[in-house]
Design a protein around this motif. Structure first.
Motif, short mmCIF file in Angstrom:
data_model
loop_
_atom_site.label_atom_id
_atom_site.label_comp_id
_atom_site.label_asym_id
_atom_site.label_seq_id
_atom_site.Cartn_x
_atom_site.Cartn_y
_atom_site.Cartn_z
N GLU A 144 -7.46 62.21 -18.00
CA GLU A 144 -7.27 62.48 -16.57
C GLU A 144 -8.61 62.60 -15.85
O GLU A 144 -8.70 62.30 -14.65
N ILE A 145 -9.63 63.03 -16.55
CA ILE A 145 -10.96 63.11 -15.93
C ILE A 145 -11.45 61.72 -15.56
O ILE A 145 -11.96 61.49 -14.46
N VAL A 146 -11.29 60.78 -16.48
CA VAL A 146 -11.67 59.39 -16.20
C VAL A 146 -10.85 58.85 -15.04
O VAL A 146 -11.38 58.14 -14.16
N ASP A 147 -9.57 59.18 -15.01
CA ASP A 147 -8.71 58.72 -13.91
C ASP A 147 -9.23 59.21 -12.56
O ASP A 147 -9.27 58.45 -11.58
N ARG A 148 -9.64 60.47 -12.51
CA ARG A 148 -10.11 61.02 -11.24
C ARG A 148 -11.41 60.36 -10.79
O ARG A 148 -11.60 60.07 -9.60
N ILE A 149 -12.31 60.12 -11.74
CA ILE A 149 -13.55 59.43 -11.38
C ILE A 149 -13.25 58.02 -10.90
O ILE A 149 -13.83 57.55 -9.90
N LYS A 150 -12.36 57.34 -11.58
CA LYS A 150 -12.00 55.97 -11.21
C LYS A 150 -11.41 55.94 -9.81
O LYS A 150 -11.76 55.07 -8.98
N ASN A 151 -10.52 56.85 -9.51
CA ASN A 151 -9.90 56.88 -8.19
C ASN A 151 -10.94 57.08 -7.09
O ASN A 151 -10.86 56.46 -6.02
N GLU A 152 -11.91 57.94 -7.35
CA GLU A 152 -12.96 58.20 -6.37
C GLU A 152 -13.80 56.93 -6.15
O GLU A 152 -14.10 56.57 -5.01
N LEU A 153 -14.14 56.26 -7.23
CA LEU A 153 -14.95 55.05 -7.11
C LEU A 153 -14.18 53.90 -6.49
O LEU A 153 -14.75 53.07 -5.77
N SER A 198 -12.11 54.21 -4.15
CA SER A 198 -12.11 54.43 -2.71
C SER A 198 -13.47 54.11 -2.10
O SER A 198 -13.57 53.75 -0.92
N GLU A 199 -14.54 54.24 -2.89
CA GLU A 199 -15.89 53.97 -2.39
C GLU A 199 -16.26 52.50 -2.50
O GLU A 199 -16.85 51.92 -1.57
N CYS A 200 -15.95 51.89 -3.62
CA CYS A 200 -16.31 50.48 -3.86
C CYS A 200 -15.25 49.86 -4.76
O CYS A 200 -15.45 49.77 -5.98
N PRO A 201 -14.11 49.49 -4.19
CA PRO A 201 -12.96 49.00 -4.96
C PRO A 201 -13.28 47.75 -5.77
O PRO A 201 -13.96 46.85 -5.31
N GLY A 202 -12.76 47.78 -7.01
CA GLY A 202 -12.85 46.61 -7.86
C GLY A 202 -14.23 46.31 -8.41
O GLY A 202 -14.46 45.20 -8.89
N ILE A 203 -15.13 47.28 -8.37
CA ILE A 203 -16.52 47.00 -8.75
C ILE A 203 -16.91 47.63 -10.09
O ILE A 203 -17.48 46.97 -10.95
N VAL A 204 -16.61 48.91 -10.28
CA VAL A 204 -17.10 49.65 -11.45
C VAL A 204 -16.04 49.65 -12.55
O VAL A 204 -14.92 50.11 -12.34
N PRO A 231 -17.72 40.86 -27.41
CA PRO A 231 -18.07 39.60 -26.76
C PRO A 231 -16.95 39.04 -25.88
O PRO A 231 -17.21 38.43 -24.85
N ASP A 232 -15.70 39.29 -26.29
CA ASP A 232 -14.57 38.75 -25.53
C ASP A 232 -14.50 39.36 -24.13
O ASP A 232 -14.04 38.71 -23.18
N SER A 233 -14.97 40.60 -24.00
CA SER A 233 -14.84 41.26 -22.70
C SER A 233 -15.75 40.63 -21.65
O SER A 233 -15.50 40.76 -20.45
N PHE A 234 -16.78 39.93 -22.08
CA PHE A 234 -17.68 39.30 -21.11
C PHE A 234 -17.14 37.96 -20.62
O PHE A 234 -17.62 37.41 -19.64
N THR A 235 -16.12 37.44 -21.34
CA THR A 235 -15.51 36.16 -20.93
C THR A 235 -14.11 36.36 -20.38
O THR A 235 -13.73 35.73 -19.39
N THR A 236 -13.34 37.24 -21.01
CA THR A 236 -11.96 37.45 -20.58
C THR A 236 -11.73 38.85 -20.01
O THR A 236 -10.62 39.17 -19.61
N GLY A 237 -12.79 39.68 -20.01
CA GLY A 237 -12.63 41.04 -19.51
C GLY A 237 -12.51 41.11 -18.00
O GLY A 237 -12.61 40.09 -17.30
N GLU A 238 -12.28 42.30 -17.50
CA GLU A 238 -12.04 42.50 -16.07
C GLU A 238 -12.54 43.88 -15.66
O GLU A 238 -13.00 44.65 -16.49
N VAL A 239 -12.46 44.17 -14.39
CA VAL A 239 -12.66 45.52 -13.89
C VAL A 239 -11.28 46.05 -13.53
O VAL A 239 -10.68 45.62 -12.55
N ARG A 240 -10.76 46.94 -14.34
CA ARG A 240 -9.40 47.44 -14.11
C ARG A 240 -9.33 48.25 -12.83
O ARG A 240 -10.22 49.03 -12.51
N ARG A 241 -8.25 48.09 -12.12
CA ARG A 241 -8.00 48.93 -10.95
C ARG A 241 -7.51 50.30 -11.38
O ARG A 241 -7.74 51.31 -10.70
#
Length: 340
Positions: free
Chosen positions: A112-121, A123-129, A323-333
């Motif tokens: 849940e801590i990670v969730d809260r940080i993700k939600n904050e980010l 709102s600040e810069c969607p789809g980036i981090v 290595p796969d994450s650099f080709t097929t990975g994403e920035v999860r919402r």
């Protein structure tokens, strides 16, 4: 890294040693030099470090144990598929996550801590981090907030779209594991014996469940701690928390001296033979652990050396790449689910 073993012990156990180190040659995800940089978000999300730090400050102030929870999440993430946020994924109809693996079930918290940080980010810069980067930064900040060292965190990881419960069960060390087996799992990740001992020092914060240390306190604890009355009193206290049967979820600190402070007292506890987990105490007490024993003694005597090596080893672990994450990975919402 080779172990410095007595010749007779090496001769007697050579077949096993050859089996361990031969298995390390199998194809795997190597800790390499992924395309990570310190200024990765400088133009796209310049507030990322500040945002994570502020959220972690609130979490650790509310409960210092949250620091250990986040640090453990990061470790369990990196040892499976690399540091790609796979540990954060929930089970779905089409994806089997890692949270219910035997090494993770009932022992991981802090999602849940990670969730809260993700939600904050978001709102600040969607789809980036990425969630993988969030967890890596948060682990560093968690250590600092309970008195541990600082290190720069290279960034630019992508989130995996897969997870592996099977790799969680096979790659992660277990509390009752013997020294050679634990070493082999670190070497498999391109982490040295020195990295292993330093990273085990993270157990200076955090708690362990009765199920994780029952066999230790009803087995080899007395053999390693001798007949020191203080150790016997400590053992009796542990047995009152963890009976021979039941109460699996009762918890106690792995470092009973300064449980909420990141320092080197964990290594002093190993010197007394009082390590809570068998896998920890074996670094000092196992007859094969000539090098690990020397490192335990060094970090007990030299806290600055421990802090420096811990910082270096955390960066090294954080660079374990999928290595796969650099080709097929994403920035999860949402860190719990892959994007649709």
């Amino acid at each position: 890294m080779a172990l410095f073993l007595h010749s007779k012990l090496l001769h007697d156990h050579l077949p096993f040693m050859l089996l361990v180190f031969f298995s390390l040659g199998a194809c795997r995800l190597h800790a390499s030099d992924p395309p990570l940089t310190l200024d990765y978000y400088a133009s796209t999300c310049p507030t990322v470090l500040e945002t994570v730090r502020k959220e972690m400050e609130c979490e650790v102030q509310s409960d210092p144990r949250n620091a250990a929870m986040i640090l453990r999440l990061h470790f369990h993430d990196c040892f499976v598929q690399g540091c790609d946020g796979s540990i954060l994924l929930d089970d779905t109809m089409t994806l089997e996550g890692e949270k219910k693996a035997s090494a993770n079930r009932n022992s991981l918290k802090g999602f849940e801590i990670v969730d809260r940080i993700k939600n904050e980010l978001e709102s600040e810069c969607p789809g980036i981090v990425s969630c993988a980067d969030i967890l890596t930064i948060a682990a560093r900040d968690a250590v600092i907030l309970v008195g541990g060292p600082y290190w720069d965190v290279p960034l630019g990881r992508k989130d995996s779209v897969t997870a592996s419960r099977a790799l969680s069960d096979s790659n992660l060390p277990t509390p009752d594991e013997n020294l050679l087996s634990v070493i082999s799992k670190f070497l498999y990740q391109d982490l040295s014996v020195t990295d292993m001992v330093a990273l085990a020092g993270a157990h200076t914060i955090g708690m362990a469940r009765c199920a994780s240390f029952r066999s230790r306190i009803y087995g080899g604890f007395a053999a390693t701690s001798g007949h020191d009355p203080a150790s016997e009193s400590h053992l009796n206290s542990l047995k009152s928390i963890c009976p021979p049967k039941g109460a699996d979820n009762n918890i106690t600190a792995m470092d009973y001296e300064t449980p909420n402070l990141f320092d080197n007292s964990f290594f002093h506890i190993l010197l007394k033979g009082e390590g809570l987990l068998n896998s920890d105490q074996e670094m000092y007490s196992n007859v094969f652990g000539i090098e690990t024993k020397q490192l335990v003694q060094k970090y007990a005597a030299e806290p600055i050396a421990f802090f420096q090596q811990f910082s270096d080893s955390m960066v090294k672990m954080g660079n374990i790449a999928n290595p796969d994450s650099f080709t097929t990975g994403e920035v999860r919402r949402n860190c719990r689910f892959v994007n649709t």
